[in-house]
Motif scaffolding. Structure first.
Motif, PDB file in Angstrom:
ATOM      1  N   VAL A  65       0.840  -1.206   0.000  1.00 41.07           N
ATOM      2  CA  VAL A  65       0.000   0.000   0.000  1.00 41.07           C
ATOM      3  C   VAL A  65       0.873   1.252   0.000  1.00 41.07           C
ATOM      4  O   VAL A  65       0.599   2.211  -0.729  1.00 41.07           O
ATOM      5  CB  VAL A  65      -0.987  -0.001   1.189  1.00 41.07           C
ATOM      6  CG1 VAL A  65      -1.653   1.352   1.340  1.00 41.07           C
ATOM      7  CG2 VAL A  65      -2.034  -1.087   1.008  1.00 41.07           C
ATOM      8  N   ALA A  66       1.919   1.267   0.792  1.00 45.07           N
ATOM      9  CA  ALA A  66       2.815   2.428   0.831  1.00 45.07           C
ATOM     10  C   ALA A  66       3.428   2.677  -0.548  1.00 45.07           C
ATOM     11  O   ALA A  66       3.504   3.816  -1.015  1.00 45.07           O
ATOM     12  CB  ALA A  66       3.907   2.222   1.880  1.00 45.07           C
ATOM     13  N   LYS A  67       3.844   1.619  -1.219  1.00 42.03           N
ATOM     14  CA  LYS A  67       4.437   1.759  -2.564  1.00 42.03           C
ATOM     15  C   LYS A  67       3.383   2.227  -3.568  1.00 42.03           C
ATOM     16  O   LYS A  67       3.645   3.120  -4.376  1.00 42.03           O
ATOM     17  CB  LYS A  67       5.069   0.445  -3.005  1.00 42.03           C
ATOM     18  CG  LYS A  67       5.731   0.540  -4.362  1.00 42.03           C
ATOM     19  CD  LYS A  67       6.782  -0.507  -4.538  1.00 42.03           C
ATOM     20  CE  LYS A  67       7.461  -0.450  -5.888  1.00 42.03           C
ATOM     21  NZ  LYS A  67       7.905   0.847  -6.336  1.00 42.03           N
ATOM     22  N   ILE A  68       2.204   1.639  -3.523  1.00 45.14           N
ATOM     23  CA  ILE A  68       1.119   2.037  -4.425  1.00 45.14           C
ATOM     24  C   ILE A  68       0.746   3.499  -4.201  1.00 45.14           C
ATOM     25  O   ILE A  68       0.526   4.252  -5.149  1.00 45.14           O
ATOM     26  CB  ILE A  68      -0.103   1.115  -4.229  1.00 45.14           C
ATOM     27  CG1 ILE A  68       0.203  -0.284  -4.771  1.00 45.14           C
ATOM     28  CG2 ILE A  68      -1.357   1.691  -4.883  1.00 45.14           C
ATOM     29  CD1 ILE A  68      -0.780  -1.347  -4.326  1.00 45.14           C
ATOM     30  N   ALA A  69       0.684   3.906  -2.943  1.00 46.44           N
ATOM     31  CA  ALA A  69       0.336   5.298  -2.617  1.00 46.44           C
ATOM     32  C   ALA A  69       1.346   6.262  -3.226  1.00 46.44           C
ATOM     33  O   ALA A  69       0.968   7.294  -3.803  1.00 46.44           O
ATOM     34  CB  ALA A  69       0.257   5.483  -1.108  1.00 46.44           C
ATOM     35  N   ASP A  70       2.620   5.922  -3.126  1.00 45.57           N
ATOM     36  CA  ASP A  70       3.672   6.793  -3.664  1.00 45.57           C
ATOM     37  C   ASP A  70       3.766   6.738  -5.189  1.00 45.57           C
ATOM     38  O   ASP A  70       3.974   7.755  -5.839  1.00 45.57           O
ATOM     39  CB  ASP A  70       5.031   6.420  -3.061  1.00 45.57           C
ATOM     40  CG  ASP A  70       5.168   6.841  -1.613  1.00 45.57           C
ATOM     41  OD1 ASP A  70       4.469   7.788  -1.201  1.00 45.57           O
ATOM     42  OD2 ASP A  70       5.967   6.214  -0.898  1.00 45.57           O
ATOM     43  N   ASP A  71       3.601   5.545  -5.756  1.00 47.45           N
ATOM     44  CA  ASP A  71       3.834   5.360  -7.194  1.00 47.45           C
ATOM     45  C   ASP A  71       2.614   5.618  -8.073  1.00 47.45           C
ATOM     46  O   ASP A  71       2.757   6.058  -9.215  1.00 47.45           O
ATOM     47  CB  ASP A  71       4.322   3.936  -7.471  1.00 47.45           C
ATOM     48  CG  ASP A  71       5.693   3.655  -6.885  1.00 47.45           C
ATOM     49  OD1 ASP A  71       6.368   4.610  -6.443  1.00 47.45           O
ATOM     50  OD2 ASP A  71       6.083   2.472  -6.861  1.00 47.45           O
ATOM     51  N   ILE A  72       1.415   5.332  -7.552  1.00 46.44           N
ATOM     52  CA  ILE A  72       0.231   5.366  -8.396  1.00 46.44           C
ATOM     53  C   ILE A  72      -0.814   6.387  -7.926  1.00 46.44           C
ATOM     54  O   ILE A  72      -1.377   7.123  -8.734  1.00 46.44           O
ATOM     55  CB  ILE A  72      -0.423   3.967  -8.473  1.00 46.44           C
ATOM     56  CG1 ILE A  72       0.561   2.983  -9.117  1.00 46.44           C
ATOM     57  CG2 ILE A  72      -1.742   4.005  -9.242  1.00 46.44           C
ATOM     58  CD1 ILE A  72       0.103   1.544  -9.069  1.00 46.44           C
TER      59      ILE A  72
END
Length: 84
Positions: free
Chosen positions: A59-66
């Motif tokens: 979720v942290a990666k998705i929040a930052d990337d997408i």
């Protein structure tokens, strides 16, 4: 099924034309107690299964990337459901 909420806001140093328009409308309606409005985005991600450390990292990666544009926005919060 648990729901994770991601909040994204424009960077503080950037103008927020939508917020400015809402503030103007509030002022015209006589609501002068408000001195600023900023408008952001809220995302709800439903998870099929428990929220694990791996899910939190994803979720942290998705929040930052997408979900956010890092040039003009900040991910200001990620709210995870309380453990059952």
């Amino acid at each position: 099924m648990p729901t994770i909420v991601v909040e994204v806001m424009p960077k503080a140093e950037l103008l927020d034309p939508q917020g400015k328009a809402v503030l103007g409308a509030l002022t015209r309606l006589g609501r002068t107690e408000f001195t600023g409005v900023r408008i952001g985005k809220r995302f709800e991600l439903t998870v099929d299964g428990p929220v694990t450390d791996e899910t939190r990292a994803a979720v942290a990666k998705i929040a930052d990337d997408i979900l956010s544009n890092s040039v003009i926005e900040d991910v200001v919060a990620i709210h995870y459901p309380e453990a059952e």
